[in-house]
Motif scaffolding. Sequence first.
Motif, PDB file in Angstrom:
ATOM      1  N   GLN A   1       0.870  -1.064   0.110  1.00 11.53           N
ATOM      2  CA  GLN A   1       0.165  -0.053   0.036  1.00 11.53           C
ATOM      3  C   GLN A   1       0.832   1.156   0.000  1.00 11.53           C
ATOM      4  N   ALA A   2       1.957   1.143   0.764  1.00  6.16           N
ATOM      5  CA  ALA A   2       2.721   2.459   0.801  1.00  6.16           C
ATOM      6  C   ALA A   2       3.455   2.480  -0.435  1.00  6.16           C
ATOM      7  N   LEU A   3       4.080   1.621  -1.275  1.00  7.10           N
ATOM      8  CA  LEU A   3       4.695   1.599  -2.705  1.00  7.10           C
ATOM      9  C   LEU A   3       3.602   2.165  -3.577  1.00  7.10           C
ATOM     10  N   ALA A   4       2.562   1.633  -3.573  1.00  2.00           N
ATOM     11  CA  ALA A   4       1.294   2.149  -4.446  1.00  2.00           C
ATOM     12  C   ALA A   4       0.984   3.572  -4.192  1.00  2.00           C
ATOM     13  N   ARG A   5       1.541   4.213  -3.240  1.00  2.12           N
ATOM     14  CA  ARG A   5       1.217   5.656  -3.197  1.00  2.12           C
ATOM     15  C   ARG A   5       2.525   6.377  -3.612  1.00  2.12           C
ATOM     16  N   THR A   6       3.260   5.712  -4.324  1.00  2.40           N
ATOM     17  CA  THR A   6       4.555   6.520  -4.778  1.00  2.40           C
ATOM     18  C   THR A   6       4.851   6.320  -6.440  1.00  2.40           C
ATOM     19  N   GLU A   7       5.876   6.968  -7.012  1.00  3.05           N
ATOM     20  CA  GLU A   7       6.098   6.415  -8.466  1.00  3.05           C
ATOM     21  C   GLU A   7       6.054   4.851  -8.601  1.00  3.05           C
ATOM     22  N   ALA A   8       6.331   4.151  -7.688  1.00  5.68           N
ATOM     23  CA  ALA A   8       6.386   2.555  -8.127  1.00  5.68           C
ATOM     24  C   ALA A   8       4.863   2.073  -8.245  1.00  5.68           C
ATOM     25  N   ARG A   9       3.981   2.998  -8.012  1.00  2.37           N
ATOM     26  CA  ARG A   9       2.633   2.285  -8.475  1.00  2.37           C
ATOM     27  C   ARG A   9       2.609   1.819  -9.794  1.00  2.37           C
ATOM     28  N   THR A  10       3.427   2.145 -10.914  1.00  3.06           N
ATOM     29  CA  THR A  10       3.324   1.653 -11.987  1.00  3.06           C
ATOM     30  C   THR A  10       3.893   0.382 -12.319  1.00  3.06           C
ATOM     31  N   VAL A  11       4.469  -0.348 -11.383  1.00  2.00           N
ATOM     32  CA  VAL A  11       4.575  -1.568 -11.331  1.00  2.00           C
ATOM     33  C   VAL A  11       4.381  -2.465  -9.973  1.00  2.00           C
ATOM     34  N   VAL A  12       3.739  -1.670  -8.955  1.00  2.00           N
ATOM     35  CA  VAL A  12       3.250  -2.380  -7.613  1.00  2.00           C
ATOM     36  C   VAL A  12       1.745  -2.158  -7.351  1.00  2.00           C
ATOM     37  N   ARG A  13       1.189  -3.069  -7.221  1.00  2.00           N
ATOM     38  CA  ARG A  13      -0.379  -2.725  -7.040  1.00  2.00           C
ATOM     39  C   ARG A  13      -0.906  -2.823  -5.800  1.00  2.00           C
ATOM     40  N   PRO A  14      -1.641  -2.218  -5.213  1.00  2.00           N
ATOM     41  CA  PRO A  14      -1.921  -2.507  -3.595  1.00  2.00           C
ATOM     42  C   PRO A  14      -2.658  -3.514  -3.517  1.00  2.00           C
ATOM     43  N   PRO A  15      -2.697  -4.459  -2.410  1.00  2.00           N
ATOM     44  CA  PRO A  15      -3.651  -5.566  -2.195  1.00  2.00           C
ATOM     45  C   PRO A  15      -5.125  -5.069  -1.843  1.00  2.00           C
ATOM     46  N   LEU A  16      -5.827  -6.130  -2.317  1.00  2.00           N
ATOM     47  CA  LEU A  16      -7.369  -5.791  -2.357  1.00  2.00           C
ATOM     48  C   LEU A  16      -7.660  -6.170  -0.823  1.00  2.00           C
ATOM     49  N   GLN A  17      -8.861  -5.619  -0.406  1.00  2.00           N
ATOM     50  CA  GLN A  17      -9.274  -5.665   1.142  1.00  2.00           C
ATOM     51  C   GLN A  17     -10.507  -6.532   1.004  1.00  2.00           C
ATOM     52  N   PRO A  18     -10.502  -7.977   0.832  1.00  2.00           N
ATOM     53  CA  PRO A  18     -11.660  -8.580   1.126  1.00  2.00           C
ATOM     54  C   PRO A  18     -12.049  -8.835   2.571  1.00  2.00           C
ATOM     55  N   GLY A  19     -11.243  -8.515   3.385  1.00  2.02           N
ATOM     56  CA  GLY A  19     -11.463  -8.433   4.628  1.00  2.02           C
ATOM     57  C   GLY A  19     -10.053  -8.403   5.286  1.00  2.02           C
ATOM     58  N   ARG A  20     -10.314  -7.673   6.505  1.00  2.13           N
ATOM     59  CA  ARG A  20      -8.921  -7.288   7.404  1.00  2.13           C
ATOM     60  C   ARG A  20      -8.933  -8.204   8.635  1.00  2.13           C
ATOM     61  N   ARG A  21      -7.837  -8.668   8.790  1.00  2.33           N
ATOM     62  CA  ARG A  21      -7.416  -9.352   9.953  1.00  2.33           C
ATOM     63  C   ARG A  21      -6.189  -8.973  11.008  1.00  2.33           C
ATOM     64  N   ASN A  22      -6.206  -8.451  12.011  1.00  2.00           N
ATOM     65  CA  ASN A  22      -4.984  -7.898  12.589  1.00  2.00           C
ATOM     66  C   ASN A  22      -4.338  -6.634  11.682  1.00  2.00           C
ATOM     67  N   GLY A  23      -5.216  -5.989  11.031  1.00  2.00           N
ATOM     68  CA  GLY A  23      -4.725  -4.947  10.061  1.00  2.00           C
ATOM     69  C   GLY A  23      -4.024  -5.313   9.010  1.00  2.00           C
ATOM     70  N   ARG A  24      -3.983  -6.574   8.695  1.00  2.00           N
ATOM     71  CA  ARG A  24      -3.400  -6.730   7.292  1.00  2.00           C
ATOM     72  C   ARG A  24      -4.227  -7.306   6.289  1.00  2.00           C
ATOM     73  N   CYS A  25      -3.809  -7.322   5.145  1.00  2.00           N
ATOM     74  CA  CYS A  25      -4.667  -7.869   3.882  1.00  2.00           C
ATOM     75  C   CYS A  25      -4.141  -9.078   3.442  1.00  2.00           C
ATOM     76  N   TRP A  26      -4.448 -10.223   3.728  1.00  2.00           N
ATOM     77  CA  TRP A  26      -4.267 -11.278   3.109  1.00  2.00           C
ATOM     78  C   TRP A  26      -5.206 -12.373   3.423  1.00  2.00           C
ATOM     79  N   VAL A  27      -5.031 -13.592   2.873  1.00  2.00           N
ATOM     80  CA  VAL A  27      -5.753 -15.026   3.062  1.00  2.00           C
ATOM     81  C   VAL A  27      -5.090 -15.877   3.146  1.00  2.00           C
ATOM     82  N   ASP A  28      -5.534 -16.923   3.991  1.00  2.00           N
ATOM     83  CA  ASP A  28      -4.724 -17.969   4.201  1.00  2.00           C
ATOM     84  C   ASP A  28      -4.764 -19.108   3.256  1.00  2.00           C
TER      85      ASP A  28
END
Length: 283
Positions: free
Chosen positions: A2-29
């Motif tokens: 998410q931090a990189l996607a707010r910089t010039e690096a957004r051209t090659v780094v996409r922020p993770p989707l947020q299907p649900g949050r767990r402990n403040g993190r965006c991921w799936v098991d």
Amino acid sequence: MQALARTEARTVVRPPLQPGRRNGRCWVDGPVNRWFVRSYTEHDRAPDWSSSALIADAAEKLSLIHRNALTIDAQVLKIPARRLRPYEWGLADTLERVDALVRDMEARRRAPQHIALFRREMDRLHGQRPGLDLGREGLTHHDLRPENLLVRDGRVVEIVDWDRAHRDVQWYDVTLAALHLAYLQPVEPRWDLAELFMDAYRDASGTRLSTEATDWLLRYTAVRNLAVSRSPDKWDRLVKGIAQWRGAAPSLLVDDLVAGDQVAVHGDVAVEDGGAVEAAGVG
């Protein structure tokens, strides 16, 4: 991400989707790993990694990420080794925990010759490390290989699979990608592609290592992956190939080297996470 996607690096780094949050993190098991959930990026299935323009573009995109990652708090990236598995350790922990890595190799029933080579070369690398300037520390992808570089129309449009990312020597990403590129043609490694990637990164980043530091980091990268990769034969051949490519003085690792043992004759390139992927588009 998410931090990189707010910089010039957004051209090659996409922020993770947020299907649900767990402990403040965006991921799936998953059954083994935790994967960031990301949107799909359209890309070519068989990019031509023999293209000098594509390799230069990949190096420039890596430099873009490394540079913009300086905006990320260093403490966010610095993960204690005790919380990581051996294959995730950074350079400093790897050098200091050779015995633990040897035990890990033994537990995975790695070939005795690979274990002996790893210990011997790590001891040698450890002794040569003092005084070498390996460049800036910061965010590293830590698994940079062609399979994780999505390409469309001859340009890198996204770098994926950031689950191993953390703070380390950033030039490790460079030497790792360079060696993967060289091995895309395992019958006769393309050291010229490795050189091209490193040269392009130097130009794009303005960071330059001495020849001694570059040689050291290339050898470290191959030896480290000999221990932690699921493709030890590949990295065994790369360790030996680097010694000849870089004009290193003979050492114990090449005493028994013969020309025919340097590479494997096969049509697939092993994937570090398991399985194999066809080396398409490489002449």
